[in-house]
Write an enzyme that holds these catalytic residues in place. Structure first.
Site, short mmCIF file in Angstrom:
data_model
loop_
_atom_site.label_atom_id
_atom_site.label_comp_id
_atom_site.label_asym_id
_atom_site.label_seq_id
_atom_site.Cartn_x
_atom_site.Cartn_y
_atom_site.Cartn_z
N LYS A 139 0.83 -1.20 0.00
CA LYS A 139 0.00 0.00 0.00
C LYS A 139 0.87 1.25 0.00
CE LYS A 139 -1.91 2.90 2.97
NZ LYS A 139 -2.12 4.01 2.05
N THR B 9 1.82 6.38 13.80
CA THR B 9 1.22 5.29 13.02
C THR B 9 1.95 3.98 13.32
OG1 THR B 9 1.03 6.95 11.26
CG2 THR B 9 0.33 4.72 10.73
N GLU C 201 10.22 1.50 10.30
CA GLU C 201 11.15 2.59 9.99
C GLU C 201 10.36 3.88 10.20
OE1 GLU C 201 14.26 2.08 9.18
OE2 GLU C 201 14.35 0.01 8.49
N CYS D 226 13.29 11.58 6.43
CA CYS D 226 13.40 11.15 7.82
C CYS D 226 14.81 11.38 8.37
CB CYS D 226 13.02 9.68 7.94
SG CYS D 226 13.97 8.64 6.80
N GLU E 47 9.68 15.96 15.84
CA GLU E 47 9.86 15.93 14.39
C GLU E 47 8.90 16.92 13.74
OE1 GLU E 47 8.47 12.56 11.93
OE2 GLU E 47 10.45 12.56 11.01
P1 NAD Z 1 2.14 8.14 8.00
O1 NAD Z 1 2.50 7.34 9.20
O2 NAD Z 1 1.03 9.11 8.10
O3 NAD Z 1 1.76 7.18 6.78
C1 NAD Z 1 2.63 6.18 6.32
C2 NAD Z 1 1.81 5.09 5.63
O4 NAD Z 1 1.02 4.43 6.62
C3 NAD Z 1 0.84 5.63 4.58
O5 NAD Z 1 0.78 4.74 3.50
C4 NAD Z 1 -0.48 5.63 5.35
O6 NAD Z 1 -1.60 5.55 4.52
C5 NAD Z 1 -0.33 4.37 6.20
N1 NAD Z 1 -1.19 4.31 7.39
C6 NAD Z 1 -1.80 5.31 8.06
N2 NAD Z 1 -2.52 4.82 9.10
C7 NAD Z 1 -2.34 3.48 9.09
C8 NAD Z 1 -2.82 2.41 9.92
N3 NAD Z 1 -3.62 2.62 10.96
N4 NAD Z 1 -2.41 1.17 9.63
C9 NAD Z 1 -1.58 0.92 8.60
N5 NAD Z 1 -1.13 1.89 7.76
C10 NAD Z 1 -1.49 3.15 8.02
O7 NAD Z 1 3.48 8.84 7.53
P2 NAD Z 1 3.64 9.89 6.34
O8 NAD Z 1 3.11 11.21 6.79
O9 NAD Z 1 3.16 9.28 5.08
O10 NAD Z 1 5.25 9.96 6.26
C11 NAD Z 1 6.03 10.82 7.02
C12 NAD Z 1 6.67 10.07 8.17
O11 NAD Z 1 7.42 8.96 7.67
C13 NAD Z 1 7.67 10.92 8.92
O12 NAD Z 1 7.50 10.72 10.30
C14 NAD Z 1 9.02 10.37 8.48
O13 NAD Z 1 10.07 10.57 9.38
C15 NAD Z 1 8.70 8.94 8.27
N6 NAD Z 1 9.67 8.29 7.39
C16 NAD Z 1 10.56 7.41 7.94
C17 NAD Z 1 11.52 6.82 7.13
C18 NAD Z 1 12.52 5.85 7.70
O14 NAD Z 1 13.13 5.12 6.93
N7 NAD Z 1 12.71 5.80 9.01
C19 NAD Z 1 11.55 7.11 5.77
C20 NAD Z 1 10.63 8.00 5.25
C21 NAD Z 1 9.68 8.60 6.07
#
Ligand code: NAD
Length: 459
Positions: free
Chosen positions: A152, A209, A227, A261, A363
């Protein structure tokens, strides 16, 4: 559901708002495909990955254009980072998996053979900041190890996942090996994590999340890789090469509008060079070109959405309330035509805050950095570790022994010395504390996307 270009707020696509029944259909397809895929030879699976890489490479320019339009990031970044890495991920894991060898542990009277078996159906969930880059980072090793996939992408950036699905059909990957389900996280994402037949979850996204994902998956004993977010320190010592360091720290602060990130969003500077460094940083950042993501000259594009910009702006307001001084940026830039409606924000530098203030420890995930002076190596380490995150960091110094000591003392999964985001795909990637659980990358990915089985043969 509507998909928007955040740089103009124009609608660019409609995507299905899938739910439980589509996830169920995807799981059924993945189940049917699994037995044949799991027994494919490693060489054949590697050949499939290379075929996918070739097909993606021939569409690199299209990938870059879609990614730039969907995320608002500059086209040069989408080309050099997103498109290039998506191809590289498939090639890299094709090469890694054929090099992998079963481990043997001989005893006096017996032989132990450790083999790596596929786990089953892998559930892969990815965020919007590096859409195909992160999706391919998970799909490639999952397939290499013989799993089938239900994936997804973020609902904010679905375009390149859709292109990937088309590419997989074009190259003739057997049906059901990869299934992409679009929709909301709370619906499709949640249904994937809850599904009992999905035995492994690799999730990249926000820490809040990640907590939900862990709470759902843990009682089912799924293999889980998380991650999550970061609040990474860039530590600058007085003996650092100033020119190189200013450029490196600025890149680390503002790449992808600060929406990586790994971004160094807390800059810790040795007091004797603090003022000079800050002035040079402001000059450097002041020259960054902000504007139309499709323009080759643009260095800073739009944030992902109006809502996200509001969140980032609320931190700027908080910084001022907490006594911070905005020494650069803080405003929406004035852009013309259709860009006027885009989610742009100037690169923003804040000084004068307490290093334990909210803006310095939470963050923000946007183009906002805080700068703090420090007096000693020990103080720099304490400040760097004063956050609940532990993803990455960078140290800038000409004294490599000192930089190495500081790097080891930082509680994070990755530290760069005199560089940032200098990636070798063989090394472990992941964080400590609230930045996640587990490591991906190279052999760590291959281990995560498989089950080790020991077979002991008595002679
Ligand atoms: P998010 O947590 O809002 O969403 C990430 C994914 O999870 C999306 O596909 C979303 O639709 C899905 N999601 C949302 N609720 C869910 C649930 N209840 N169950 C399962 N899936 C669900 O994050 P975002 O805003 O898309 O991304 C930004 C965040 O990602 C920042 O905190 C960033 O630091 C982090 N990030 C981390 C890394 C890493 O490698 N550590 C890399 C990139 C981004």
């Amino acid at each position: 559901m509507d998909d928007f270009n955040p740089a103009t707020t124009q609608k660019i696509a409609s995507i299905p708002r899938s739910g439980k029944s589509e996830v169920e259909a995807a799981v059924k397809a993945a189940e049917l495909a699994f037995p044949a895929w799991a027994v494919e030879t490693v060489e054949n699976r590697a050949a499939w990955l290379n075929k996918i890489a070739d097909a993606l490479e021939s569409r690199s320019e299209e990938i870059a254009a879609l990614e730039s339009m969907d995320t608002g990031k500059p086209i040069t970044l989408a080309r050099n980072v997103d498109a290039a890495r998506s191809v590289a991920n498939f090639r890299f894991f094709a090469e890694q998996v054929v090099k992998m060898q079963d481990k043997k542990f001989p005893m006096d009277d017996a032989e132990n053979n450790v083999i790596q078996k596929p786990v089953g159906i892998a559930g892969l969930i990815t965020p919007w900041n590096l859409p195909l880059y992160l999706l391919s980072w998970k799909i490639a090793p999952a397939l290499a190890m013989g799993n089938t996939v239900v994936a997804k992408p973020s609902e904010l950036t679905p375009l390149t996942a859709d292109l990937l699905a088309k590419v997989l059909v074009e190259v003739g990957l057997p049906a059901g090996v990869v299934n992409i389900v679009h929709g909301l996280g709370s619906e499709v994402g949640q249904a994937i994590v809850e599904h009992p037949e999905i035995k492994l979850i690799s999730f990249t996204g926000g820490t809040a999340t990640g907590k939900l994902v862990a709470a759902t998956a843990a009682p089912m004993f799924k293999k889980l890789s998380l991650e999550l977010g970061g609040k990474n320190a860039s530590i600058v010592f007085a003996d650092a090469d100033m020119q190189n360091t200013v450029a490196g720290v600025a890149r680390s602060a503002f790449l992808n509008q600060g929406q990586v990130c790994l971004c160094g969003s807390r800059i810790l500077v040795e007091r004797k060079i603090h003022d000079e460094f800050v002035q040079m940083l402001c000059e450097h950042v002041g020259e960054m070109v902000i504007g139309d993501p499709s323009n080759e000259e643009t260095q800073l594009g739009s944030l992902i959405s109006q809502e996200h910009r509001q969140k980032v702006e609320s931190y700027i307001a908080l910084a001022e309330q907490e006594g911070g001084v905005l020494i650069h940026g803080g405003e929406r830039p004035e852009l013309e035509g259709e860009l006027a409606a885009g989610a742009y924000l100037q690169p923003t530098i804040v000084t004068g805050l307490d290093s334990e203030s909210r803006c310095s420890t939470e963050e923000i995930f946007g183009p906002v950095v805080v700068v703090h002076p420090f007096d000693s190596e020990e103080e720099a380490v304490v400040m760097a570790n004063a956050t609940e995150y532990g993803l990455a960091g960078s140290v800038w110094s000409s004294d490599i022994a000192k930089a190495g000591r500081v790097a080891e003392a930082i509680d994070s999964g990755m530290v760069w010395i005199n560089c940032w985001l200098h990636r070798d795909l063989r090394v472990p990637f992941g964080g400590t504390k609230n930045s996640g659980v587990g490591r991906e990358g190279g052999e760590w990915s291959l281990a995560f996307f498989s089950e080790a089985q020991n077979i002991c043969i008595k002679r």
